[in-house]
Write an enzyme that holds these catalytic residues in place. Sequence first.
Site, PDB file in Angstrom:
ATOM      1  N   ASP A  38       0.842  -1.191   0.000  1.00 22.67           N
ATOM      2  CA  ASP A  38       0.000   0.000   0.000  1.00 22.67           C
ATOM      3  C   ASP A  38       0.885   1.251   0.000  1.00 22.67           C
ATOM      4  OD1 ASP A  38      -1.904   2.070   0.630  1.00 22.67           O
ATOM      5  OD2 ASP A  38      -3.202   0.529   1.457  1.00 22.67           O
ATOM      6  N   SER A  89      -6.526   4.028  -1.868  1.00 23.30           N
ATOM      7  CA  SER A  89      -6.521   2.571  -1.751  1.00 23.30           C
ATOM      8  C   SER A  89      -7.835   1.954  -2.191  1.00 23.30           C
ATOM      9  CB  SER A  89      -6.220   2.161  -0.306  1.00 23.30           C
ATOM     10  OG  SER A  89      -4.916   2.532   0.049  1.00 23.30           O
ATOM     11  N   HIS A 330       1.795   8.490   5.694  1.00 25.25           N
ATOM     12  CA  HIS A 330       0.809   9.511   6.038  1.00 25.25           C
ATOM     13  C   HIS A 330       1.194  10.235   7.328  1.00 25.25           C
ATOM     14  CE1 HIS A 330      -2.305   9.215   3.065  1.00 25.25           C
ATOM     15  NE2 HIS A 330      -2.496   7.918   3.258  1.00 25.25           N
TER      16      HIS A 330
END
Length: 462
Positions: A38, A89, A330
């Site tokens: 991811d 995502s 993030h």
Amino acid sequence: MTKYTLLFVLLVSIVACAPLSEVSSPAANPKVILIVGDGMDDQQITMGRNYLHGNAGRLVMDDMPYRGAAQVRTVAEDDPRRPVYVGDSASGGTALATGVVTSVGRIGTTANNDEDVVTIMELAQAAGLRTGIATTSTVVNATPAAFLTHVGSRYCTVPRMMVFEDEQFPQDSADCSDDDIANGGAGSIAEQLAVSNIDILLGGGSRAFDEFIEGSETTSILQLAQQNGFRIARDLDDLADVPATEKILGLFSPGTMPVKSRGSGGRKAEFIERDENGVVWPEPFACEDNPGFANTPTLAGMTRSALAHLGEDSGFMLMIESASIDKEAHDWRPCGSIGEVGQLDEALQVALDYAEIHPETLILVTADHGHGAHITPQIADLALQGFATPGRFARVMTPEGGVMGVNYATTDSPHWEEHSGVQVPVYGYGPGVTDLPNYLHQGDIFHIAAKHLGLDDSSSSQ
């Protein structure tokens, strides 16, 4: 009929009506292992390689026989003819799982008109193949959800979240009322997972399954899963004696699973300060084991358990996700991302060891989107002239004695770093990979996997 019932009918008809040549497998018991990092673009991979193996070292993925790139494609919700150049995502996971380009936030549904699209897991199940997912995120998170569920927003994870308004971040508000079971829908993501036919589902997210099902104040979603035949596992030891004929739901943490590594003392990137002498550089820091990881199952361990449960004598579709490459980026934590690149690489080695014994196995490694972290000079020439990045910056001391500058500069928000719109890498091992083109669209991954499994993928297109 409900939308969910219509989907099942479509699945059965696709497999039953397709010509035999299209549904027959290219090999006996074909297997696909799709490994998703991811937020794992080339910057995150290079960060991981530099720290874990050195600037001259190699990751496991570096030696795979196929290396290509995939364009991440996303469209606008109000006008699907218009491209959006940075995905998430949900849209990326949906493209990988279905071959269909959709808008940000959507799970297994089309932009604008909210139609369900068939996933590769559902096609595989309808064809009698086994299926599995192992992720370091919550199992209700966007990427795993995209392979099994259909809902208008990634945030509709449990019944009480089907309609909500986020005043601070309006773009994260959701109205999934059409997906409520009372309105003929399939329910929240957790409820859909609880009634799914997946053979093994491993990850975090026990908190979501403690919620009550829609319309009840006594029955939890976990109880719904048990009623649907799932054996519940709380650690990998619980999986050892579960017969292959039984379904497994492994929930190893309340939320996202803890990451393997962190910056020393919990350090992360910070804003560069200035004083009367100019730029004040952040102090360098090394990475260390995360104490919170402790007895957390590794991604390699979950991969090994999933492969053991799916068995050697059956065809299957298995998706493995290292989720917190993204989540740590993030939060401006380079060491967290580095450790999760390492977890993906270790899981890949488990998959390659399996494929060496089972040559009918196709392994694909890719990402759902890119991220904002970039490797830049740890002390830039321009900074010596008084200029410096306005974003957060980390100086990571590597085991080989260097200092790696990692720059996060998409936003000055206190909340999170943004994704990037870069193309993502694709690695491959197994039958036919050397014949793949070196440039793909993200949805091509779905079609490559479906072809190897002998599935009719004509219902999905780019």
